[in-house]
Design a protein around this motif. Structure first.
Motif, short mmCIF file in Angstrom:
data_model
loop_
_atom_site.label_atom_id
_atom_site.label_comp_id
_atom_site.label_asym_id
_atom_site.label_seq_id
_atom_site.Cartn_x
_atom_site.Cartn_y
_atom_site.Cartn_z
N ASP A 78 0.60 -1.26 -0.06
CA ASP A 78 -0.13 -0.06 0.08
C ASP A 78 0.77 1.21 -0.05
O ASP A 78 0.54 2.34 -0.60
CB ASP A 78 -0.78 0.20 1.34
CG ASP A 78 -1.87 -1.06 1.17
OD1 ASP A 78 -2.30 -1.57 0.07
OD2 ASP A 78 -2.57 -1.44 2.10
N PRO A 242 -7.30 -3.28 -1.72
CA PRO A 242 -8.32 -2.27 -1.79
C PRO A 242 -7.80 -0.88 -1.98
O PRO A 242 -6.66 -0.44 -1.33
CB PRO A 242 -9.30 -2.40 -0.60
CG PRO A 242 -8.10 -2.92 0.58
CD PRO A 242 -7.43 -3.94 -0.30
N GLY A 244 -9.63 1.82 -1.63
CA GLY A 244 -9.99 2.74 -0.56
C GLY A 244 -10.87 3.73 -0.76
O GLY A 244 -11.31 4.29 0.29
N ASP A 245 -11.20 4.01 -2.01
CA ASP A 245 -12.00 5.25 -2.25
C ASP A 245 -13.25 4.66 -2.34
O ASP A 245 -14.47 5.73 -2.56
CB ASP A 245 -11.58 5.80 -3.48
CG ASP A 245 -11.51 5.00 -4.95
OD1 ASP A 245 -11.86 3.77 -4.57
OD2 ASP A 245 -11.35 5.45 -5.97
#
Length: 321
Positions: A78, A242, A244-245
């Motif tokens: 990430d 992911p 994340g949005d």
């Protein structure tokens, strides 16, 4: 390697690594020839190590990216996806072995709470469940930090999972050794620097990317994978994370066999660029195992070059031979 203040040797290169001294990350850094005799800076987490590089406090950082038991290290993946200006310049493999340690005089029967880095804990879970089925886990920032908390009294844990080398530096009770569930366990580390041109191809290279799918539609992932499959490129890692949005939105971490200077890899990257709204090139670098990449002759550089020359001839009106 003794950690030295950067003020003492201002001309030396600085390498950030997950500390304190004695971690597996330090063992990976010890494999880097150009890091020997330089300044090694222990930090608390991956984000701090990479921020050091981005902001110029360090020349490079060693981080764990994947292990053979627990898969990809999500925090590292990430961070690489969201921190621009970074480039992987090398990878290193460290065999993983663990010991269970406690304060002097303690016994295995005394242990109820075990401090461990989450990745280390996952790699020892079967042994812990078998030998101490009622234990609880206390997450630690690193494999060495788990033991240091016991030494300095800042941890409530009764014992800690740590690298075997911890016993060479501190007075601790060895409760058990070789507690990893897989004797062949290996952690893969990458050395990350600021964006630089890729090194010269060696024939035993790996290219790391992060790719987002354009939209959610049937076959989108297959279309991304076809960029590699139709060019004869093997993937050694494909992991989803992911974005994340929004729920259901993912990016993919990809390790592909080959170098960006290889015609087939360059062609695949061009295909990805046309297909994806976001392609992050993390780097092309020598494989840790130095295994030469094998591929069919129909994907050789010469075939791609000949095909382009053929197309140029058609566009220029040259007669076909």
């Amino acid at each position: 390697m003794t950690t030295v203040s950067s003020d003492v040797f201002p001309t030396r290169r600085i390498y950030s690594f997950l500390g304190p001294a004695g971690t597996f990350t330090e063992a990976a850094l010890a494999q880097v020839p150009e890091a020997r005799g330089q300044v090694w800076k222990p930090v608390n987490n991956v984000g701090e190590a990479l921020s050091d590089v981005v902001e110029g406090r360090s020349d490079a950082a060693m981080i764990a990216i994947e292990n053979s038991v627990d898969g990809g290290v999500s925090t590292a993946q990430d961070a690489l996806a969201t921190m621009p200006g970074l480039r992987i310049v090398g990878e290193y493999l460290v065999p993983v072995d663990f010991v269970l340690v406690a304060k002097p005089g303690a016994t295995l029967a005394d242990v109820k709470l075990v401090a461990a880095h989450p990745v280390a804990y996952a790699q020892c879970l079967r042994w812990l469940s078998r030998e101490m089925p009622e234990h609880a886990h206390l997450p630690a920032a690193s494999n060495v930090a788990s033991a240091m908390g016991i030494i300095d009294g800042t941890s409530d844990a009764d014992a800690a999972i740590a690298p075997p080398g911890i016993l060479e530096h501190h007075d601790l009770e060895l409760l058990a050794e070789h507690i990893g569930d897989n004797v062949n366990a290996v952690t893969r580390f990458v050395l990350v620097a600021r964006t630089v041109a890729p090194p010269t191809p060696t024939g035993a290279d790996k290219t790391s990317l992060i790719v987002e799918l354009p939209t959610e539609y049937s076959g989108a992932l297959m279309e991304m994978l076809e960029q590699f499959a139709t060019r004869g490129i093997n993937l050694s890692l494909l992991a989803s994370r992911p974005i994340g949005d929004a729920l259901g939105r993912y990016r993919f971490v990809v390790d592909a066999d080959g170098h960006i200077a290889d015609e087939r890899m360059a062609d695949a990257l061009l295909g990805l660029r046309r297909f994806s709204p976001q392609v992050i090139f993390l780097g092309s670098y020598p494989r840790a195992d130095r295994a030469i990449i094998r591929y069919s002759d129909r994907y050789s550089d010469e075939v791609f070059v000949e095909a382009r020359d053929w197309l140029r001839g058609l566009l220029s009106g040259e007669p076909e031979s």
